[in-house]
Write a protein that holds these residues in place. Sequence first.
Motif, PDB file in Angstrom:
ATOM      1  N   GLU A 158       0.825  -1.207   0.000  1.00 22.66           N
ATOM      2  CA  GLU A 158       0.000   0.000   0.000  1.00 22.66           C
ATOM      3  C   GLU A 158       0.860   1.259   0.000  1.00 22.66           C
ATOM      4  OE1 GLU A 158      -3.177   0.200  -0.352  1.00 22.66           O
ATOM      5  OE2 GLU A 158      -3.637  -1.931  -0.241  1.00 22.66           O
ATOM      6  N   LYS A 159       2.002   1.191   0.660  1.00 17.91           N
ATOM      7  CA  LYS A 159       2.842   2.374   0.744  1.00 17.91           C
ATOM      8  C   LYS A 159       3.712   2.558  -0.488  1.00 17.91           C
ATOM      9  CE  LYS A 159       6.404   4.418   3.700  1.00 17.91           C
ATOM     10  NZ  LYS A 159       7.219   4.240   4.931  1.00 17.91           N
ATOM     11  N   THR A 160       4.173   1.479  -1.089  1.00 18.67           N
ATOM     12  CA  THR A 160       5.158   1.551  -2.168  1.00 18.67           C
ATOM     13  C   THR A 160       4.520   1.510  -3.544  1.00 18.67           C
ATOM     14  OG1 THR A 160       6.703   0.394  -0.713  1.00 18.67           O
ATOM     15  CG2 THR A 160       7.288   0.543  -3.037  1.00 18.67           C
ATOM     16  N   VAL A 161       3.460   0.727  -3.727  1.00 20.84           N
ATOM     17  CA  VAL A 161       2.929   0.462  -5.069  1.00 20.84           C
ATOM     18  C   VAL A 161       1.615   1.199  -5.324  1.00 20.84           C
ATOM     19  CG1 VAL A 161       2.225  -1.351  -6.659  1.00 20.84           C
ATOM     20  CG2 VAL A 161       4.026  -1.794  -4.989  1.00 20.84           C
ATOM     21  N   ARG A 162       0.761   1.198  -4.363  1.00 22.86           N
ATOM     22  CA  ARG A 162      -0.585   1.716  -4.580  1.00 22.86           C
ATOM     23  C   ARG A 162      -0.535   3.204  -4.939  1.00 22.86           C
ATOM     24  NH1 ARG A 162      -5.446  -0.713  -2.967  1.00 22.86           N
ATOM     25  NH2 ARG A 162      -7.095   0.283  -4.212  1.00 22.86           N
ATOM     26  N   GLY A 163      -1.266   3.559  -5.994  1.00 22.96           N
ATOM     27  CA  GLY A 163      -1.395   4.945  -6.412  1.00 22.96           C
ATOM     28  C   GLY A 163      -0.350   5.427  -7.396  1.00 22.96           C
ATOM     29  N   LYS A 164       0.636   4.617  -7.746  1.00 26.92           N
ATOM     30  CA  LYS A 164       1.663   5.042  -8.685  1.00 26.92           C
ATOM     31  C   LYS A 164       1.291   4.617 -10.098  1.00 26.92           C
ATOM     32  CE  LYS A 164       5.606   5.294  -5.574  1.00 26.92           C
ATOM     33  NZ  LYS A 164       7.005   4.918  -5.336  1.00 26.92           N
TER      34      LYS A 164
END
Length: 458
Positions: A158-164
């Motif tokens: 969720e911190k590294t991948v989500r939303g990119k």
Amino acid sequence: EKEKAIGDASRPGMSMFTKADNDELERVKNSVARIKADSDEQKKHTGIVLNRIKSYASKFFPKETVSLKSVQALLTRCIYPRCVMGPGDAMFCARFVRLLFDYEAPGFSIMHYLDELMNVVVGSMFSTTESEAASVGIMLLQSWNMISQWRYGKDVFEKTVRGKPGSKILEGDKEVEVSFGDFQQLYDKWHALIGTAALGALDSSEYMHMRASFLILTRIVRAYPTKPGMGAKIFKALEPLKDDSNPLPDIKAAAQAYHASLLKARADGVWKEEDEAVARAREAKEKAAVEERKRQTQERFAQMQRDSDKITEELRNQPGGDERDRGRRPPPPRDPGPPPPQSRSPLPFEPATRGQRNDQLRGGDGDRRGVDTARRGGPGGAGSLEGRWERGSPMKRARSPDRDGAPPSSKRSREDLTLPGDGPQFSSGRRGDSPPRGRSGPSRNDRGRDYRRGAARR
């Protein structure tokens, strides 16, 4: 610190800080300063390169929308040709792709890239050389560590991948962002794809297929497999390869080494999806098997000890032999062999005088040339040679004088020839009645011949 060390060295019982120690300390300090300066320079250069990549990240792809063809072109023309060049290049490729994702390069989907990468790895097991397969394994290890963190860490995902932008994939003509559940399904698909290809290569009859699969699996053993089902299948596939009946010794050694590494990885918790109850039961079973093997080993050792004691007792009860060494048979006697040849030192050479030569010729054993052995020591023999060299006595030659008034032309045998004494006269039938000048008796040639013959007999 230097002054403190020198002060401590001046105390009783402390070692002296010599000039060599001072030079070594200065050398270490210079090395530390040089390494620190080089590290600062490398960090500065790395920052410049990263800023340049970040500035060009928006220009790497022709459009901002996700394109599968762009990802395929990047992997086919840039990543894979550079990856197979060596281990360092493989590390660079994996790091470069991660930077494209971190810098949010428009039009780049890391999900499509990973999907295409798994297909490339599968093909590499059946179409690469050993060095190329090893390089592909290194790049896969770096990539699998990344996706394994995302798969088994929801917070990290969720911190590294989500939303990119890199988390989007194409479904038809629409861009869809991958959720954590969708990524789990993708991970299971990639995991099964790599495992199936590896099992097929291990079961292949081609040598290079097995060799390439072992090289790739050995590189990723600390990250793959994470599912116990695939791990059990790999263990089963390794059984015939690591058996002694395998005709390929290098494949057998590679299978045994990978089997040991896989066991250690499982014990270290690489199989993340293994159930805790199953893991505890497996550990208990393995512990019981170890104890059983230990007990069997001890029993075999005890049986061997009993057999040895029994044999020793039987040998001790046999008759003969020393009481102390009754249990040991004496070694058979060694053949001394023929005695070594004894060297005979040569006799020292001492030249003999004329009188000694005459005495040797008179008293020698056997019939010598010019010596009457039948009359030796009797009257008229070698002891009485009076008149032998008187004037007018017939002789055949000076070296073979005649005897008893025989005519010069008559032949004489060796027994009829005697050596002359010390008579004052000399006569010769051919050279006149006067003796040779300056000497009387046999000639020089006669004396030399007689000396040589006597020396040879001695």
